[in-house]
Motif scaffolding. Structure first.
Motif, PDB file in Angstrom:
ATOM      1  N   VAL A 265       0.700  -1.246  -0.053  1.00 24.70           N
ATOM      2  CA  VAL A 265      -0.216  -0.092  -0.023  1.00 24.70           C
ATOM      3  C   VAL A 265       0.768   0.978  -0.111  1.00 24.70           C
ATOM      4  O   VAL A 265       1.970   1.451   0.743  1.00 24.70           O
ATOM      5  CB  VAL A 265      -0.809  -0.051   1.355  1.00 24.70           C
ATOM      6  N   VAL A 266       0.831   2.212  -1.096  1.00 24.57           N
ATOM      7  CA  VAL A 266       1.662   3.228  -0.984  1.00 24.57           C
ATOM      8  C   VAL A 266       0.835   4.422  -1.406  1.00 24.57           C
ATOM      9  O   VAL A 266      -0.423   4.441  -2.209  1.00 24.57           O
ATOM     10  CB  VAL A 266       2.510   3.072  -2.370  1.00 24.57           C
ATOM     11  N   GLU A 267       1.027   5.503  -0.317  1.00 27.35           N
ATOM     12  CA  GLU A 267       0.189   6.872  -0.568  1.00 27.35           C
ATOM     13  C   GLU A 267       1.016   7.684  -1.368  1.00 27.35           C
ATOM     14  O   GLU A 267       2.363   7.929  -0.941  1.00 27.35           O
ATOM     15  CB  GLU A 267       0.006   7.385   0.825  1.00 27.35           C
ATOM     16  N   LYS A 268       0.638   8.154  -2.458  1.00 30.13           N
ATOM     17  CA  LYS A 268       1.559   8.962  -3.297  1.00 30.13           C
ATOM     18  C   LYS A 268       0.802   9.897  -3.886  1.00 30.13           C
ATOM     19  O   LYS A 268      -0.287   9.913  -4.565  1.00 30.13           O
ATOM     20  CB  LYS A 268       2.450   8.027  -3.989  1.00 30.13           C
ATOM     21  N   VAL A 269       1.904  11.100  -4.411  1.00 32.31           N
ATOM     22  CA  VAL A 269       1.024  12.150  -5.153  1.00 32.31           C
ATOM     23  C   VAL A 269       1.423  11.899  -6.621  1.00 32.31           C
ATOM     24  O   VAL A 269       2.360  11.384  -6.950  1.00 32.31           O
ATOM     25  CB  VAL A 269       1.639  13.607  -4.974  1.00 32.31           C
ATOM     26  N   MET A 270      -0.033  11.690  -7.560  1.00 26.84           N
ATOM     27  CA  MET A 270       0.374  11.563  -9.092  1.00 26.84           C
ATOM     28  C   MET A 270      -0.789  12.533  -9.790  1.00 26.84           C
ATOM     29  O   MET A 270      -1.589  13.003  -9.061  1.00 26.84           O
ATOM     30  CB  MET A 270      -0.290  10.242  -9.391  1.00 26.84           C
ATOM     31  N   PRO A 271      -0.489  12.918 -10.863  1.00 24.03           N
ATOM     32  CA  PRO A 271      -1.356  13.762 -11.507  1.00 24.03           C
ATOM     33  C   PRO A 271      -2.659  13.117 -11.966  1.00 24.03           C
ATOM     34  O   PRO A 271      -2.496  11.733 -12.174  1.00 24.03           O
ATOM     35  CB  PRO A 271      -0.807  13.943 -13.121  1.00 24.03           C
ATOM     36  N   ILE A 272      -3.645  13.833 -11.791  1.00 25.46           N
ATOM     37  CA  ILE A 272      -5.097  13.167 -11.985  1.00 25.46           C
ATOM     38  C   ILE A 272      -5.476  13.646 -13.307  1.00 25.46           C
ATOM     39  O   ILE A 272      -6.446  13.218 -14.054  1.00 25.46           O
ATOM     40  CB  ILE A 272      -6.080  13.537 -10.918  1.00 25.46           C
ATOM     41  N   SER A 273      -5.045  14.901 -13.687  1.00 22.97           N
ATOM     42  CA  SER A 273      -5.234  15.451 -15.005  1.00 22.97           C
ATOM     43  C   SER A 273      -4.045  16.407 -15.161  1.00 22.97           C
ATOM     44  O   SER A 273      -3.218  16.732 -14.492  1.00 22.97           O
ATOM     45  CB  SER A 273      -6.424  16.304 -14.850  1.00 22.97           C
ATOM     46  N   GLU A 274      -3.835  16.855 -16.583  1.00 18.65           N
ATOM     47  CA  GLU A 274      -2.654  17.719 -16.901  1.00 18.65           C
ATOM     48  C   GLU A 274      -2.684  18.852 -15.786  1.00 18.65           C
ATOM     49  O   GLU A 274      -3.654  19.712 -15.804  1.00 18.65           O
ATOM     50  CB  GLU A 274      -2.625  17.949 -18.176  1.00 18.65           C
ATOM     51  N   GLY A 275      -1.601  18.967 -15.131  1.00 18.92           N
ATOM     52  CA  GLY A 275      -1.305  20.094 -14.312  1.00 18.92           C
ATOM     53  C   GLY A 275      -2.198  20.065 -13.008  1.00 18.92           C
ATOM     54  O   GLY A 275      -2.134  21.024 -12.136  1.00 18.92           O
ATOM     55  N   VAL A 276      -2.611  18.914 -12.702  1.00 18.37           N
ATOM     56  CA  VAL A 276      -3.634  18.643 -11.655  1.00 18.37           C
ATOM     57  C   VAL A 276      -3.180  17.490 -10.847  1.00 18.37           C
ATOM     58  O   VAL A 276      -3.134  16.523 -11.367  1.00 18.37           O
ATOM     59  CB  VAL A 276      -5.234  18.278 -11.853  1.00 18.37           C
TER      60      VAL A 276
END
Lengths: 258, 511, 192
Positions: B89-100
């Motif tokens: 289980v990894v909590e990570k920040v990734m793009p959900i949309s371009e620039g978001v």
């Protein structure tokens, strides 16, 4: 054998053994009658919280360092592993060397045993869940802000912050109405009776008491299913055992008021 | 009833309903055909009661887990084994949309989580590892597990810890798994779901391509495509007003250079899940019909289906055979989700044309006919003026507009805005401004390959509109050049004719 | 009196220095539950640090005497394990039941249970810690409990197998007259 026993008793009773100079400012939290979000079958109506003193902010790396220097049995590498798992204070460079860890950051990677020992050395203790919940229900101007969706969103916003960003220092937030800071949005915090949160590991089973598992009734259900901030705290604390540590779990101390 | 029993009951009920219908047809057509129907009177699998093939045999196997959109290879086994699954289980920040950006909570570092593939009767030893820098405890409920919480009771894992439990996969099917830590809706809304395939004992028939797609709805405090790091919005989630509805956790996860690919003549199988947390999916592939749909991920299949319902917390498998090259758009056919919230992906099929199946763009009388009645006049006026030699720019523009609306606007929109990531805009286009002669050239010869228009990359296929006459090309080009902030100017019939003769390097091979 | 003081001072100094007072009093290993300083008062009224329990493998559990529901099962569980052992093995194993309700579980209450359930106190120890130590004991044993308004407790139940030094070897939450087979294997292995 008797000598050893007496000696141990003597050691524990002697205050000079472990007092730490300084070690946190306390705010007074006046008591009150309070509707806890945790709805226990055997508790009818409100919970009464007696007035108590609570540290204004969580214990920091610097404060904990002073403690382990005076109490070497709590240093990493020497501590009993039944009381602190291998990741205890792993963010420090050495057992008495903070390294890159900022002294003003809240100390994390501490077990319940270590946190309790620190507070005891202060002549204090960990707060109970009720005390913690009571103090944490407040915002800057109100004692009980829990129904305010803005309050909830602020708290939930913490969960969306990536947890691998550096911890801010303790004491950055505006104090709440009691003068206490950082109850939300900084670190999870131990409570003295965290192991009383008898929550099914499958959190969806609330209110469905497995009598054999918890020995009898007294089932716990969430009074306010919208209060996700509390739900998550309960989920977190109920997943832990006393020797556990995590990178986002710290503590603060409380004291009875005379 | 426990969930698996309820699930099985629902599937059998649905199968029963379909069987009833089939039997009626069978009775009347019995004389015409003796082709066995897969969903007619075939036996039951017996469910979990017949799913235990005894203790595991052979050495324990480490499960091959794949990240979406890939699927692990078939187990290829004919005996039950012990399979060890280790899922992080990894909590990570990734793009959900371009620039978001968004802080996702993931199984295996992706949304959806890793695809797990086992065989019915396998004993699965499941290790759930929660990364030390996670904030939250997590657990897992696999819908293919028969047992309390689907495993959730036995996998509650604090950050920096690992838990282990073992289960036997008694029922075949395609199952969702997801985190079940309170508040469950929030954990799922942050991306904690995936699929586990429990193959039937005889395995699934081989196909040429298998892909893994999972729909989910997302709730952010900011608006759709508002830039920056967005937080989870609990109120929107409770009200079931998603900001994004996406395949595989982000806009563009299945477009551009990440399109799914296949070749004509191939059989494609999609494993499609719906993690929710709230929405049901009306899954459709534009331009294809599902030859077979294992509706709800169960054992029986339906044939010849256009759009299939995938419940929240459910899945479906579908197979179809590619006959014609082109872009096939995967959508949730609740259309505003596809076009305004991002529920869109592309399967690109390559290969030779098959004009008997699909001819490609001809002049479609319906389009032009409907509208042209009203303003065919402009085209007629322009034609007359052209013959007398005094065709004005305004007349060209008016005629071009009528033609544009009839042909080009289906992709580039009536206002020239195009579709971001799919069809480039013509409005205020830097591509046109740079070289206005590109316009009639692209109309006549089409365009293939990567282009950048107004700062966005595109890599689609524009078919050549060689069926348009030189006047029509000239008029359409003039209209576009004089609309929506483009530089102006005109293209004449002769210029169009000259351009028609020279095929550029990036011409499209056709649709 | 003087002699006692000298012994005390010596013991104090040596403990602080981390040196063993004598061979028999070497500190328990770091992973021993006896690292937690706990004083027990048992059914015979004896009071001692629980690290006195070192020296033989033990099954440790938590209970309370007025518990009607599952605590009788805890005793049954201990007996069920004993039944799986040879007499020699049985004598090498100690069973310790620690109360989470020291306020009411004084030696008399503890003795009552021992008598009622016919427990051989040569092998079974029923004891209460100090009130402040209950949480710590529960913490090292992985037990969760909550005092109810009426004096009863909600709690999880487990049998914890520790070796002669107090290191946790195995743990089972399966209570009742049918013991957890894997746990029994661990017990037998510890008694070899």
């Amino acid at each position: 054998m008797l000598a050893t026993a007496l000696a141990s008793a003597l050691l524990l009773a002697t205050p000079t053994a472990g007092l730490v100079a300084g070690g946190g400012d306390y705010a007074t939290v006046p008591g009150g009658s309070f509707r806890s979000t945790l709805n226990y079958e055997d508790v009818v109506g409100n919970v009464d919280v007696a007035p108590f003193a609570l540290m204004k902010r969580p214990v920091t790396n610097g404060e904990f360092l002073a403690f382990v220097k005076s109490n070497p049995q709590w240093q990493r590498g020497r501590v009993a592993t039944v009381m602190a798992e291998p990741r205890y204070l792993s963010h420090w460079a050495g057992p008495t060397d903070l390294g890159q860890a900022n002294p003003a950051q809240p100390v994390v990677q501490v077990s319940w045993f270590a946190a309790s020992a620190y507070c005891e050395a202060q002549g204090a203790r960990l707060p109970t869940w009720n005390e913690w919940e009571y103090a944490a229900a407040a915002d800057e101007t109100r004692r009980d802000a829990r129904k305010d969706p803005v309050w909830r969103e602020r708290i939930l916003a913490w969960y969306s912050r990536p947890s691998n960003s550096a911890l801010p220092r303790a004491g950055l937030q505006t104090p709440n109405v009691y003068g206490v800071q950082d109850l939300h949005g900084l670190v999870w915090e131990w409570t003295d009776d965290f192991s009383s949160l008898l929550v099914d590991a499958d959190n969806r089973n609330q209110g469905d008491p497995d009598n054999a598992r918890f020995c009898g009734a007294g089932a716990l259900s969430m009074d306010d299913r919208d209060n996700y901030a509390v739900l998550m705290r309960v989920a977190m604390l109920s997943s832990l055992n006393a020797p556990d540590t995590t990178a986002n779990l710290g503590f603060r101390c409380a004291r009875d008021l005379p | 009833m426990t969930r698996p029993t309820r699930y099985l009951a629902a599937v059998l009920a649905l199968a029963g309903l379909l069987l009833a219908g089939c039997d009626r047809d069978n009775a009347s057509n019995a004389a015409d055909t003796d082709t066995p129907r897969a969903n007619a009177s075939e036996g039951e699998t017996g469910g979990s009661r017949k799913g235990d093939f005894g203790p595991p045999q052979g050495k324990p196997i480490d499960a091959v887990l794949t990240s979406p959109p890939l699927v692990p290879p078939a187990t290829g086994r004919d005996y039950p084994a012990k399979v060890v699954v280790s899922l992080d289980v990894v909590e990570k920040v990734m793009p959900i949309s371009e620039g978001v950006d968004y802080t996702f909570w993931t199984f295996g570092g992706t949304v959806p989580g890793s695809f797990i593939r086992v065989r019915q009767g396998d004993t699965v030893e499941f290790h759930l590892r929660n990364m030390p820098d996670s904030k939250m405890p997590h657990n897992i409920d696999l819908h293919g597990v028969t047992g309390p919480g689907g495993g959730a009771t036995s996998s509650f894992t604090a950050p920096g810890h690992v838990t282990r439990f073992t289960f036997k996969a008694l029922n075949a099917g395609l199952y969702v798994y997801h985190c079940a830590t309170a508040p469950v809706g929030m954990h799922v809304a942050n991306g904690m779901y995936g699929l586990i395939l429990v193959e039937p004992p005889e395995g699934l028939p081989p196909v040429d391509k298998e892909y893994y797609v999972m729909q989910g709805d997302f709730y952010t405090t900011g608006k759709y495509r508002e830039k920056g790091l967005q937080g989870f919005d609990m109120e929107k989630a409770i009200d079931e007003h998603p900001t994004y509805v996406l395949f595989n956790g982000s806009e563009g996860s299945l477009t551009g250079d990440k399109v799914l690919t296949a070749n004509t003549g191939e059989n494609v199988r999609l494993y499609v899940g719906n993690g929710g947390p709230n929405l049901v999916s009306s899954f459709h592939v534009i331009g294809e019909i599902f030859d077979k749909v294992w509706y709800e991920g169960g054992t029986k299949y339906q044939e010849n289906v256009q759009t299939t319902l995938i419940p929240s917390g459910g899945a479906a498998m579908m197979e179809f055979h590619m006959e014609v090259p082109g872009s096939y758009v995967l959508v949730d056919h609740s259309l505003f989700r596809a076009f305004n919230k991002g529920a869109l992906g592309i399967l690109q099929a390559s290969g030779p044309e098959n004009k008997e199946i699909y001819s490609g763009l001809e002049v479609d009388a319906v389009y032009i006919g409907d509208r042209a009645q009203a303003n065919m006049e402009a085209v007629t006026v322009a034609a007359e003026s052209a013959s007398t030699g005094d065709l004005t720019v305004e007349q060209q523009v008016k005629a071009g507009e009528a033609l544009f609306l009839g042909t080009c606007s289906t992709c580039h929109q009536a206002n020239g805005a195009g579709m971001e990531g799919v069809f480039p805009p013509l409005a205020n286009s830097d591509y046109i401004a740079k070289d206005p002669s590109a316009l009639p050239r692209v109309i006549l010869h089409g365009l293939e390959g990567p282009v950048t228009v107004n700062g966005t990359d595109y890599n689609s296929i524009m078919p050549p509109m060689s069926q348009l006459t030189d006047d029509e090309v000239a008029n359409i080009s003039t209209y576009v050049l004089n609309s929506w902030g483009n530089p102006g100017g005109r293209v004449t019939k002769d210029e169009a004719a000259a351009i028609r003769k020279v095929k550029p390097a990036n011409a499209s091979a056709g649709h | 009196m003087n002699r006692l003081l000298i012994v005390l001072l010596a013991a104090c100094t040596m403990l602080v220095a981390g040196l063993p007072v004598s061979a028999a009093d070497t500190p328990p290993p770091r992973d021993s539950i006896y690292q937690l300083p706990v004083q027990l008062t048992d059914q015979a009224g004896g009071t001692y640090g629980w690290k006195t329990l070192r020296g033989k493998p033990r099954l440790v559990a938590m209970f309370y005497t007025s518990c009607q529901y599952i605590c009788p099962l805890i005793v049954d569980s201990g007996k069920a394990i004993e039944k799986q052992l040879t007499p020699a093995e049985r004598n090498r194993l100690g069973i310790v039941l620690i109360s989470m309700d020291p306020a009411r579980d004084d030696p008399a209450a503890l003795k009552k249970v021992a008598d009622q359930r016919k427990l051989d106190t040569a092998r079974w120890t029923l004891a209460s810690p100090k009130a402040d130590d209950v949480r710590g004991v529960a913490g090292v044993l992985g037990i969760r409990y909550r005092a109810l308004a009426d004096g009863e407790f909600n709690h999880t139940s487990a049998l914890v197998l520790v070796d002669a030094e107090g290191r946790i070897l195995a743990r089972t939450e399966q209570m009742g007259t049918r013991p957890d087979p894997e746990f029994v294997v661990a017990v037998k292995q510890a008694l070899r």
